[in-house]
Design a protein around this motif. Structure first.
Motif, PDB file in Angstrom:
ATOM      1  N   ARG A   1       0.830  -1.215   0.000  1.00 61.79           N
ATOM      2  CA  ARG A   1       0.000   0.000   0.000  1.00 61.79           C
ATOM      3  C   ARG A   1       0.864   1.265   0.000  1.00 61.79           C
ATOM      4  O   ARG A   1       0.549   2.236  -0.696  1.00 61.79           O
ATOM      5  CB  ARG A   1      -0.925  -0.007   1.207  1.00 61.79           C
TER       6      ARG A   1
ATOM      7  N   GLN B   1       2.188   1.929  -3.464  1.00 62.31           N
ATOM      8  CA  GLN B   1       1.118   2.432  -4.318  1.00 62.31           C
ATOM      9  C   GLN B   1       0.807   3.895  -3.996  1.00 62.31           C
ATOM     10  O   GLN B   1       0.578   4.700  -4.904  1.00 62.31           O
ATOM     11  CB  GLN B   1      -0.132   1.566  -4.151  1.00 62.31           C
ATOM     12  N   HIS B   2       0.811   4.229  -2.715  1.00 58.16           N
ATOM     13  CA  HIS B   2       0.565   5.610  -2.314  1.00 58.16           C
ATOM     14  C   HIS B   2       1.635   6.540  -2.868  1.00 58.16           C
ATOM     15  O   HIS B   2       1.347   7.660  -3.317  1.00 58.16           O
ATOM     16  CB  HIS B   2       0.522   5.712  -0.784  1.00 58.16           C
TER      17      HIS B   2
END
Length: 336
Positions: free
Chosen positions: A79, A82-83
């Motif tokens: 995550r 991706q951020h």
């Protein structure tokens, strides 16, 4: 938004420090650190040297979300990774593609540690993106030892799964804080990049103006030019002073030499600082070089007249630097 993001990142980093207390004992021996004036080819050198699989560096997504670096194959599903990609896409979109051509970054690529330093609110990012004269005065006249102690602790955390790998670090701003850096890493191997100050400062003022345009309606370019002229002249003068008696820890890279033979210049750095350069490392660097020719992400177009400081005045203020490094103002040959 920026302050909230830095505070959030600081809290998460503190959590990781508590989860991985043993990482604080990992030694960071003789790190290679690229510094020098802005816009001197240091980013290209950083990316090229970052292609070495036998060394480690700080990736953009881990600068944004410090944590032990997981196996490479797991990054796309993470995550935080991706951020980081989303943040970069948003930043470049806001910058109208200009920022991408000025300073290209990727989530998986090497990054400067400004975000780590910013967790302690002592980094030049605050004066680059905003006009904050009182902060600038404090920042310029403080030796930021606590900030660099935290920088070291964060690198120990990020590299905790591969503590034996030598570190590569890069940040022009380290030159402004060289005293604190050498106090923190007394055996650091400093790669000082050089270029004519009269050539780099107009480009950097343009970069600052673009960043400030995200926060301010009409950035004051002449003011930025005057401020940055003094900031970097002071940094170079102080760097020369701190270098005395530590020549064995420094290696100079001139912009023209690097542009003429990038991999050859890296080989000279490695020879100077006892870093092995086997065939598989050279092959990795050449693959990166061939895939990333100059201008791949566009060119940075700006008017030198926007700078507002005559070339002769720049050279006058940088007189000590030019006297110490006369090759910095050499012109590139026509064939290069």
């Amino acid at each position: 938004y920026q302050l909230v993001g830095l505070l959030t990142s600081r809290l998460r980093t503190e959590d990781w420090f508590h989860l991985q207390p043993e990482s604080a004992s990992h030694r960071i021996a003789r790190p290679l650190v690229i510094t020098g004036m802005v816009r001197t080819g240091s980013t290209a050198l950083h990316y090229l040297m970052g292609a070495n699989p036998d060394m480690q560096h700080l990736q953009y997504w881990l600068a944004l979300h410090p944590q032990p670096r997981p196996p490479r194959a797991t990054w796309p599903a993470a995550r935080d990774f991706q951020h980081a990609k989303i943040e970069l896409d948003m930043m470049y979109a806001a910058g109208k593609s200009v920022l991408e051509s000025i300073h290209f970054m990727t989530a998986e690529g090497p990054d400067e540690p400004g975000r780590l330093l910013g967790q302690g609110f002592s980094d030049d990012r605050f004066e680059v993106v905003n006009t904050v004269p009182t902060y600038s005065e404090w920042y310029a006249n403080t030796v930021h030892r606590a900030t660099y102690a935290r920088h070291k602790r964060a690198l120990q955390l990020v590299g905790s799964y591969e503590p034996e790998k030598r570190w590569l670090d890069k940040y022009p701003v380290h030159l402004r804080n060289l005293e604190a850096y050498l106090d923190t890493y007394p055996d650091a191997c400093v790669i000082w990049t050089h270029r004519d100050p009269a050539s780099v400062l107009p480009s950097y003022v343009s970069l600052c103006a673009h960043f400030r345009s995200l926060m301010e309606v009409t950035p004051d370019r002449p003011r930025i030019a005057r401020e940055q002229l003094e900031v970097w002249a002071r940094a170079c003068d102080r760097g020369i002073e701190l270098r005395r008696g530590r020549e064995h820890q420094f290696h100079d890279v001139y912009f023209n030499d690097f542009m003429a033979d990038p991999v050859g210049e890296v080989a000279r750095i490695y020879q100077r600082f006892d870093q092995p350069f086997p065939a598989h490392v050279e092959a990795a660097l050449r693959v990166w070089q061939e895939a990333n020719p100059p201008g791949r992400f566009g060119t940075h177009d700006y008017e030198r007249s926007d700078f507002g400081v005559p070339r002769a005045m720049v050279h006058e203020r940088f007189a000590q630097y030019i006297a110490r490094f006369p090759r910095s103002i050499e012109k590139r040959s026509a064939g290069e």
